[in-house]
Scaffold this active site. Sequence first.
Site, PDB file in Angstrom:
ATOM      1  CG  HIS A 223      -0.247   0.006   2.534  1.00  0.00           C
ATOM      2  ND1 HIS A 223       0.421   1.091   3.050  1.00  0.00           N
ATOM      3  CD2 HIS A 223      -0.086  -0.988   3.462  1.00  0.00           C
ATOM      4  CE1 HIS A 223       0.939   0.793   4.222  1.00  0.00           C
ATOM      5  NE2 HIS A 223       0.652  -0.484   4.493  1.00  0.00           N
ATOM      6  CG  ASP A 345       1.772 -20.321  12.982  1.00  0.00           C
ATOM      7  OD1 ASP A 345       2.214 -20.219  14.145  1.00  0.00           O
ATOM      8  OD2 ASP A 345       2.320 -20.999  12.105  1.00  0.00           O
ATOM      9  CB  SER A 360       2.120  -3.278   5.512  1.00  0.00           C
ATOM     10  OG  SER A 360       0.996  -2.970   6.284  1.00  0.00           O
TER      11      SER A 360
END
Length: 411
Positions: A223, A345, A360
């Site tokens: 992003h 997980d 990110s």
Amino acid sequence: MRGTVRRLATLLLAAGMLLGGAWALLYHQLPDTFLVPQGQTLALAQMPWLEPVQKSGSVAAGAVPAGGSYNVTLSVFGKVPVKTVRAVVVDRRAVTVCGTPFGIKMFSEGAIVVGFTDIKQPGGSANPAKAAGLKMGDRILSVGGSETHGNDDVAQALQQAAGSPVQVRYVRDGQLQQTTLQAALDEESGRWRAGMWVRDSSAGIGTLTFVDNATGIYGGLGHSISDVDTGESIALRSGEIGPVTITGCNSGAAGAPGELKGRFLSDIAIGNILLNGSTGVYGSFRIVANGQDMMVAQAQEVHQGAARILTTIGGTTPQWFEVEIERLSLTEEDPNRNMVIHVTDRALLAATGGIVQGMSGSPVVQDGRLVGAVTHVLVNDPTRGFGIFAENMLVSADAAAQQAETAQEAE
């Protein structure tokens, strides 16, 4: 008898409307264009019952060279046509998948307005910036004809004007605009002020997704880099990336996203920033990337089910963690939200609560291929987040490579 016929007609009409609605929904779920690796035919892993049908006499899909394209009709079990799309043939690409943390230092094109403060005046107060119509997020390009890259440039231009009206050129929502501003004299400091705070730089940490072996261009974040106060994407003037170590983590909880903590390991840059776009940050990588070479999956090859992410939650060494791809969209207008990822997980959930800020760009791998990257966490459920298709990031990386090549030719 007539009543039975009417009921049957009504049921048939309702069934037809339902089928028509389902057909329309399916039609809009399919993009107009697909990227298909050379030598392969178009197949949708998410919708295996949609089969491609080419017109008789057309060149076989597998024989079309890279750079070529052809039309193909996607049909339910090859019988009921849904939509004719364009298949663009591309080379299957390999990249080095990283998952390592990196630091970002970036300077904006212009000074971004991040706040306002009134200036005391005899009998009251004034705010020249607000009076001129300026707003949070506006990007000031010049004041009185002088270019402004930061607070010092703005302050110097106002002192030179000494209270005379000046023309201010700025960008708002991508549009260049102009206004007249007349600074006020701050009696306490004896300086001319506009009553606004501006910023020209940003810094933070994220995760490196890949380095393209063919071009030496990296891709990360998934992003754009945005200003922390305004939320606006920063227009890039220049920037660089550096090595980072993760020193800790604030775990995420519902309504309170967590965050990785890190520090720069060196002032020496390991790459520059060429592009700050909606799909991530891209630039030239100056060192040999550590990671595993993998093929990049096309968007239609990604499917719901088990996957893994590669991310770093301590130090500099990335780790593999199990996730589930729960939802996919081939036509999502926001390129950062092509998929919904659920962390399953236990080790990652125990350490971070799920997806946290700083992750990110963490690569998402499925069936041995790079399929995407983590982009955002769901604020109300940190075990889930959004992801972007790797295909979209690779397109942006190619644009950055072209930009770098153009810049070199101009020198």
